[in-house]
Design a protein around this motif. Structure first.
Motif, short mmCIF file in Angstrom:
data_model
loop_
_atom_site.label_atom_id
_atom_site.label_comp_id
_atom_site.label_asym_id
_atom_site.label_seq_id
_atom_site.Cartn_x
_atom_site.Cartn_y
_atom_site.Cartn_z
N PHE A 19 0.84 -1.20 0.00
CA PHE A 19 0.00 0.00 0.00
C PHE A 19 0.88 1.25 0.00
O PHE A 19 0.66 2.18 -0.77
N VAL A 23 1.19 4.32 -2.54
CA VAL A 23 0.99 5.72 -2.21
C VAL A 23 2.19 6.55 -2.67
O VAL A 23 2.03 7.57 -3.34
N PHE A 26 2.33 6.84 -6.36
CA PHE A 26 1.33 7.76 -6.88
C PHE A 26 1.77 9.21 -6.68
O PHE A 26 1.58 10.05 -7.55
N LEU A 27 2.34 9.46 -5.50
CA LEU A 27 2.69 10.84 -5.19
C LEU A 27 3.98 11.27 -5.88
O LEU A 27 4.12 12.42 -6.27
N ALA A 28 4.93 10.33 -6.04
CA ALA A 28 6.26 10.74 -6.47
C ALA A 28 6.42 10.74 -7.98
O ALA A 28 7.14 11.57 -8.51
N ARG A 29 5.75 9.83 -8.67
CA ARG A 29 5.96 9.74 -10.12
C ARG A 29 5.10 10.72 -10.87
O ARG A 29 4.02 11.09 -10.41
N ARG A 30 5.60 11.15 -12.03
CA ARG A 30 4.85 12.10 -12.83
C ARG A 30 4.16 11.45 -14.02
O ARG A 30 3.31 12.04 -14.64
N GLN A 35 1.22 6.21 -12.37
CA GLN A 35 0.30 6.55 -11.28
C GLN A 35 -0.89 5.61 -11.27
O GLN A 35 -1.35 5.17 -10.22
N ALA A 97 1.77 14.11 -15.62
CA ALA A 97 0.62 14.56 -14.83
C ALA A 97 0.65 16.07 -14.60
O ALA A 97 -0.40 16.71 -14.49
N ALA A 100 -1.48 18.33 -16.77
CA ALA A 100 -2.94 18.42 -16.56
C ALA A 100 -3.23 19.49 -15.51
O ALA A 100 -3.53 19.19 -14.36
N GLY B 720 -4.29 23.18 -9.29
CA GLY B 720 -4.34 22.53 -10.59
C GLY B 720 -3.35 21.39 -10.72
O GLY B 720 -3.29 20.73 -11.74
N VAL B 722 -2.20 17.73 -9.86
CA VAL B 722 -2.85 16.50 -9.42
C VAL B 722 -2.19 15.97 -8.15
O VAL B 722 -2.85 15.47 -7.25
N HIS B 723 -0.87 16.16 -8.05
CA HIS B 723 -0.17 15.61 -6.90
C HIS B 723 -0.59 16.25 -5.60
O HIS B 723 -0.69 15.59 -4.58
N ALA B 726 -3.79 14.77 -4.62
CA ALA B 726 -3.60 13.39 -4.15
C ALA B 726 -3.00 13.39 -2.75
O ALA B 726 -3.42 12.62 -1.88
N LEU B 727 -2.08 14.32 -2.53
CA LEU B 727 -1.45 14.38 -1.22
C LEU B 727 -2.47 14.74 -0.14
O LEU B 727 -2.52 14.15 0.95
N VAL B 730 -4.37 11.75 0.75
CA VAL B 730 -3.60 10.82 1.58
C VAL B 730 -3.57 11.32 3.02
O VAL B 730 -3.76 10.55 3.97
#
Lengths: 105, 855
Positions: A19, A23, A26-30, A35, A97, A100, B720, B722-723, B726-727, B730
C-alpha cells in the motif's frame, strides 16, 4: 479460531508495504500510466488485507466477497482511467501529470 | 301583466347589458380581421338592439308605475360574495350578501335611454369621424365596452355592482382619452384622468365600508330600509382617546384639540360618496382631468366626457338621495361645491381658444349646476339637467367634431385645427352643423323655451327656495350629551342662487363667443380657392412641412360633413330644443319628469324644506335668468361680432395678468404640480437615492466584495496540480485512520430528574469493549455492556461514574462523568413563609411550599 495464527501479521505487513509503495509511487511519479499502476497496487494491497482478515477472523465470506467487488470496480476504474489517459495524450502529446493543470484557470 | 319578462325576473336587463359586451368582445378580438364594414355592423347593431330593449323596458316601466307605487324590475344573476357586518343592536351579527343583481326603475330607466340612445347616435357619428383611423376596430371595441360598463353602473342593484361599472367606465375613459397614445400628451391625459378618478374611488370604497358597518346592506333597498340607523352620531375626532403629543401644547390648545367632535353617520357616508362623485363628475378640486380628457377623439368627448360618464356622480347622489338628505351638512357641501365649480369653470371658459377646451370647461360648469340642484334637494331638477345636458352638450361636441373634421381637410395639426382663431364664417359652408350648433347653444345659454332654459331655471329656482334640515328633532344624541346638528346658514340659498346666476351670465357669454368665433366673421383657416386640388405626394408630410414655416395655406371651401355625422346632430339638436317640455313647470306647469321620478325620490323628501309660497316665486326668479342670458350673450355679440373682437383685446391688455391667469386656468394644474406631484416626486427621488446608495451601494457591493474575497482565498488552494490533490487525500486518509485506531470514551446522558433515574450510553466503535465503575467501586473486566443505569435518591446530590473503552487494538481511553440531580424549579409556585422569633431574638423566615405543590 485462528488458523493463520501469527501469520496474519505477516500478511498485514506485506499488504501495508504494498500500500505504501502504491501511495509513494502515486505521489512521487509524474507519469500518469505509472500513477495508474500505483493505484492498482493500493487496491490490491487492500484486497490482500481483506482476504487475510477474513481468513483469520471471519465466520463468513464477507471479506472475500468484498475483495471481488473491489477487483470488479478496479477493472472498471482502469478502463475509464486508460480512456482518460488516451485522450489526455491526444490533447497534450504527453503523459506527464503536471501537464494536466487546466483546472487551475 | 308582463308574461315574458315578469318584474321579479326581468331578463331583458341582462340582454341590454350583455349586447354591448358581445360587441366589444367581437370587435376587440376579431375586429382587425373582420374589416371596417363588419366592425361597424357589430358595433351599431349591438348598441342599437340594446337601445330598442331599453325603449321596451322604459315603456314597460311606464305601464307598471302608478302614482303611489314605484315600479322596479329586477334581474338577479348570482350571489357574488358575502360579508358579515358588525353585531347589531339586537345582538345578531348579520350577513351582507352581495348579489350580482340588476334592477331598473324610473331613474335608471331614463338613464339607460340616454346611454344607449345618445350612445347609438355617437356610434353612428364615429363610423364617419374615425373612418380614416387605423385603430377603427379598437375604437369601437372600447366604445362598446364603455356602453356596457355604463349600463352596469346605472343598472346595478347595489353599490358593489355599481362600483364595477364605475371602474369599467374609468378604464374605458382612460383607454379612449389615450386612444392616440403615440403622442405623449394624450397618454399623459389618460393617466391623469385615471389617477384623479382613483382619489374619488377611494371615497366610494370608504362609503361602502361605512354603509356595511352602519346599515348592514349595500343594495338600494337595504340601504333605504336601514337609513334610519344612519342618523346616529359618530365620533370622528380625536381618533382614539386623545391626540398624540397634544399634551405638549398649551392647555387651552390641547383641550381644543382633544375635544370630541361628532357627526351623524349619514354625513360621513354622504361626504365619502360625494368624494367619489366629485372625482367622476369633475368637481372642485378633482376637476382637472376633464379638460385634459379632450385629448381623446371628439365622439369620445361627446359620449363619455359630456353626456354619460361624467353624470355618473349625479346619478350616484340621486340614487342614494335617501342617505344624502339625512345630512344637511353634506348636502350643503354638495351644493356649495357644485355652485363654486359652476362659477369657477365658467371663468376659465371665457378666454380659451381651443373649441373643445371651451366645451370641456362648460361641461365642468354644467356638472356643477347639477350638483347644485342635487345639493339643495332638488333631485329631479338635477336629473332633468343631466338629461337636457346630455342632449345639448353631446350636440355641441359633435358639432365641434364636425367643424374639426372639416378643418382637417387642410390643417392636420390637432391643436391648430381646434383653435377658433383659425375658424370663422363656417356658417356658409356647414349649414346643418351651424343650425344644430345654434340650437344647442340656445339650450345651454338658457334661450327662453329651449330645454336648458327650463332645466337650469329649475335648479336656480330650487337653489333659492329649498334647503335641507336634519331629520328628527335636529339633534345628535351623543354619549356626551345632546348637540345640535348642522343647520344651513340663512345666507345659503341666496349665495347659491347668486353664484348660479353669475355662472349663467358667464355661460351665455362664452358660448356666444364660441359660436361667433366658429361660424361668423370671415374664414381664417386658409385661403379658399375654387376648384382647388390636393397637390401630388403624401398630403400629411406636405402639410407638416408647411406648418413649420407658417406659410399661408390655400385650399377648397370647407365641406359639410356626411350624413352619418349630420343625422346625429339633427336628432340631438331637436332634442336640445324640445326636451324642456318634459318639465317646464315655470311657464307651462308641465311636470312629466317630476311625476315620473317622484316615487323614486319619495323617501328623500322628508328633510327638504321649502320657503313659504314658493310657487309664487317661480316667475320672479325667472326674470334674472332671462336678464343674464341677454346680458351675457349681448355683451359677447357686441364684443366679438359688432366690434370684431376689439373690446376683448383691449380688456385683455388692460388687465393682462388677470387675462393670463384665466387663460392658464387659474394655474391650478401648476399648483398641483408644485404641491402634490412635487411631493410625490420628492418621495420618489428619495426612494431612488436610497436604492442607489443603500441597496446598490452597501448591500449589493458589500455582498459582492465578501464573496470575491472568500473566493480569492479559496482559489489559492486550487493549484491545478494532481499531486497536491492526491497528497491532501492521503493526509485526510491518514487522519481518518488515526481516528479509527484511537478509542473514544464518549457517552450521552439521559436524565430523569423527577425520578432521579439516569442512563449513560457509550458511543459505539470498532471492536469496542466497555467497563463502568462508580466512585469507590473496583473496576471489573471489559464487557459488551454499553449502557449504565444509576439512581440518585436525593435532589442536589452528585455521583461520579467512570467509563473505560478498549478498542480492537487494545488501546484504552477513559473519561469520568459527573451526574447531578437538579433541584426542582419552584419559582412561580405558591410558597408560604413562616416568620417567627428565634431563641436569639432574631426574626427568621422558613420557606415551605404550599400543600399539594410538587416537591
Amino acid at each position: 479460531m485462528n488458523m493463520l495464527g501469527k501469520v496474519l501479521e505477516h500478511y498485514q505487513l506485506v499488504a501495508s508495504v504494498i500500500f505504501v509503495i502504491g501511495v509513494v509511487g502515486f505521489l512521487a511519479r509524474r507519469n500518469v500510466l505509472v500513477q495508474l499502476m500505483s493505484i492498482e497496487l493500493m487496491l490490491n494491497a487492500v484486497n490482500l488485507a481483506l482476504v487475510a482478515f477474513n481468513r483469520a477472523h471471519g465466520e463468513d465470506m464477507n471479506g472475500q466477497v468484498f475483495a471481488f467487488f473491489i477487483i470488479a470496480v478496479a477493472a472498471a476504474e482502469v478502463a475509464v482511467g486508460l480512456a482518460i489517459i488516451l485522450n489526455f495524450f491526444r490533447l497534450r502529446s504527453t503523459v506527464d501529470a503536471d501537464a494536466a493543470d487546466s483546472l487551475k484557470h | 301583466m308582463n308574461p315574458i319578462f315578469p318584474a321579479g325576473d326581468f331578463t331583458l336587463l341582462a340582454i341590454i347589458i350583455a349586447l354591448p359586451l358581445v360587441g366589444a368582445f367581437v370587435n376587440g378580438v376579431f375586429g382587425k380581421r373582420l374589416g371596417k364594414e363588419a366592425v361597424t355592423l357589430m358595433a351599431l347593431s349591438s348598441v342599437g338592439a340594446s337601445f330598442l330593449a331599453s325603449v321596451y323596458t322604459f315603456f314597460a316601466l311606464r305601464a307598471a308605475q302608478t302614482a303611489e307605487q314605484a315600479a322596479r324590475f329586477h334581474w338577479h344573476g348570482w350571489e357574488w360574495m358575502r360579508l358579515s357586518s358588525r353585531t347589531d343592536a339586537m345582538g345578531a351579527g348579520s350577513n351582507v350578501p352581495i348579489e350580482l343583481a340588476f334592477s331598473v326603475d324610473a331613474l335608471s330607466g331614463t338613464m339607460i335611454l340616454v346611454i344607449t340612445g345618445v350612445g347609438l347616435l355617437i356610434h353612428l357619428y364615429s363610423t364617419q369621424y374615425m373612418r380614416q383611423d387605423e385603430g377603427y376596430h379598437r375604437f369601437f371595441a372600447y366604445l362598446n365596452l364603455f356602453v356596457f360598463s355604463m349600463l352596469v353602473l346605472v343598472l346595478g342593484d347595489s353599490l358593489p355592482v355599481l362600483f364595477v361599472g364605475w371602474e369599467g367606465v374609468g378604464v374605458c375613459s382612460y383607454l379612449l382619452i389615450g386612444f392616440w397614445f403615440h403622442e405623449d400628451a394624450n397618454a399623459a391625459a389618460g393617466k391623469k384622468a385615471f389617477i384623479a378618478n382613483r382619489i374619488g374611488d377611494f371615497g366610494l370604497l370608504v362609503a361602502m365600508g361605512l354603509l356595511v358597518y352602519y346599515c348592514g346592506a349595500l343594495d338600494w333597498k337595504g340601504i333605504e330600509a336601514a337609513s334610519s340607523s344612519l342618523a346616529q352620531p359618530v365620533k370622528y375626532w380625536p381618533i382614539g382617546t386623545h391626540v398624540p403629543l397634544a399634551a405638549a401644547l398649551p392647555e387651552s390648545a390641547a383641550n381644543w384639540l382633544n375635544a370630541p367632535r361628532y357627526a351623524s353617520a349619514a354625513t360621513l357616508v354622504s361626504l365619502a360618496l360625494f368624494l367619489g362623485a366629485a372625482g367622476k363628475s369633475a368637481q372642485l378640486p378633482l376637476y382637472v382631468w376633464l379638460p385634459d380628457a379632450m385629448a381623446g377623439p371628439t365622439p369620445v368627448s361627446a359620449l363619455i366626457h359630456a353626456a354619460t360618464m361624467v353624470t355618473a356622480g349625479i346619478y350616484l347622489c340621486a340614487r342614494l338621495a335617501g342617505v344624502f338628505v339625512l345630512s344637511p351638512a353634506a348636502m350643503f357641501t354638495v351644493a356649495l361645491i357644485g355652485a363654486a365649480t359652476a362659477l369657477f369653470a365658467a371663468t376659465i371658459a371665457l378666454v380659451q381658444n381651443d373649441i373643445k377646451k371651451v366645451l370641456a370647461y362648460s361641461t365642468v360648469s354644467q356638472l356643477g349646476y347639477m350638483f347644485l340642484g342635487v345639493g339643495v334637494g332638488a333631485f329631479s331638477a338635477g336629473f332633468f339637467h343631466v338629461l337636457t345636458h346630455a342632449f345639448f352638450k353631446a350636440c355641441l361636441f359633435l358639432g365641434a367634431g364636425s367643424v374639426i373634421y372639416a378643418m382637417h381637410a387642410r390643417i392636420h395639426d390637432t391643436e391648430r385645427s381646434q383653435d377658433m382663431r383659425h375658424m370663422g364664417g363656417m356658417r356658409a359652408f356647414m349649414p346643418i352643423t351651424f343650425a344644430t350648433f345654434v340650437a344647442a347653444w340656445g339650450a345651454i345659454v338658457g334661450f327662453p323655451l329651449l330645454s336648458g332654459f327650463f332645466s337650469k331655471d329649475e335648479i336656480l329656482f330650487k337653489a333659492y327656495t329649498s334647503s335641507v334640515v336634519a331629520p328628527g328633532d335636529g339633534k345628535l344624541h351623543t354619549a356626551r350629551g345632546v348637540i345640535d346638528a348642522f343647520v344651513w346658514p340663512s345666507w345659503g340659498p341666496t349665495v347659491l342662487y347668486g353664484m348660479g346666476v353669475v355662472a349663467a351670465a358667464l355661460t351665455a357669454f362664452y358660448m356666444t363667443r364660441l359660436v361667433i368665433g366658429i361660424f361668423f366673421g370671415s374664414f381664417k383657416g386658409w385661403t379658399v380657392v375654387p376648384h382647388w386640388k390636393e397637390p401630388e405626394g403624401d398630403p400629411h408630410a406636405h402639410e407638416h412641412a408647411h406648418h413649420a414655416v407658417e406659410e399661408a395655406l390655400e385650399g377648397p371651401a370647407p365641406k359639410e360633413s356626411p350624413w352619418q355625422m349630420t343625422l346625429p346632430l339633427v336628432v340631438l339638436g331637436l332634442l336640445s330644443v324640445f326636451a324642456g317640455a318634459l318639465n317646464a313647470h315655470a311657464l307651462f306647469h308641465s311636470h312629466v319628469l317630476d311625476t315620473w321620478l317622484e316615487p323614486v325620490f319619495a323617501h328623500a323628501q322628508s328633510g327638504i324644506k321649502l320657503v313659504e309660497n314658493e310657487e309664487a316665486l317661480a316667475i320672479p326668479l325667472l326674470i334674472p335668468s332671462v336678464v343674464v342670458f341677454l346680458l351675457g350673450a349681448g355683451v359677447a355679440y357686441w364684443m366679438y361680432l359688432m366690434a370684431g373682437g376689439e373690446p376683448a383685446r383691449k380688456l385683455a391688455s388692460a388687465a393682462p395678468r388677470l387675462y393670463q391667469l384665466l387663460y392658464d386656468k387659474w394655474r391650478v394644474d401648476e399648483l398641483y404640480e408644485e404641491t402634490i406631484i412635487g411631493a410625490v416626486d420628492s418621495l420618489a427621488d428619495f426612494a431612488a437615492a436610497f436604492d442607489r446608495i443603500v441597496v446598490d451601494g452597501v448591500l449589493a457591493r458589500l455582498t459582492a466584495l465578501l464573496v470575491r474575497a472568500s473566493g480569492g482565498l479559496l482559489r489559492l488552494l486550487q493549484t491545478g496540480r494532481v499531486h497536491v490533490y492526491a497528497l491532501s487525500m492521503v493526509v485526510g486518509l491518514g487522519g481518518l485512520g488515526w481516528f479509527f485506531v484511537a478509542p473514544h470514551a464518549t457517552a450521552s446522558l439521559e436524565r430523569n430528574d423527577g425520578a432521579g433515574a439516569y442512563v449513560l450510553t457509550a458511543a459505539p466503535g470498532l471492536g469496542y469493549q466497555y467497563r463502568w465503575y462508580a466512585e469507590g467501586e473496583q473496576p471489573q473486566d471489559f464487557g459488551q455492556q454499553h449502557t449504565y443505569e444509576l439512581t440518585i435518591d436525593k435532589a442536589g446530590d452528585t455521583r461520579k461514574v467512570k467509563l473505560e473503552v478498549k478498542n480492537a487494538f487494545g488501546r484504552v481511553d477513559a473519561k469520568e462523568y459527573v451526574v447531578n440531580r437538579a433541584k426542582p424549579d419552584l419559582s412561580g409556585l405558591p410558597l408560604t413563609i413562616d416568620v417567627g422569633q428565634g431563641a436569639d431574638g432574631q426574626l427568621r423566615g422558613d420557606v415551605r411550599p404550599q400543600p399539594g405543590a410538587p416537591q
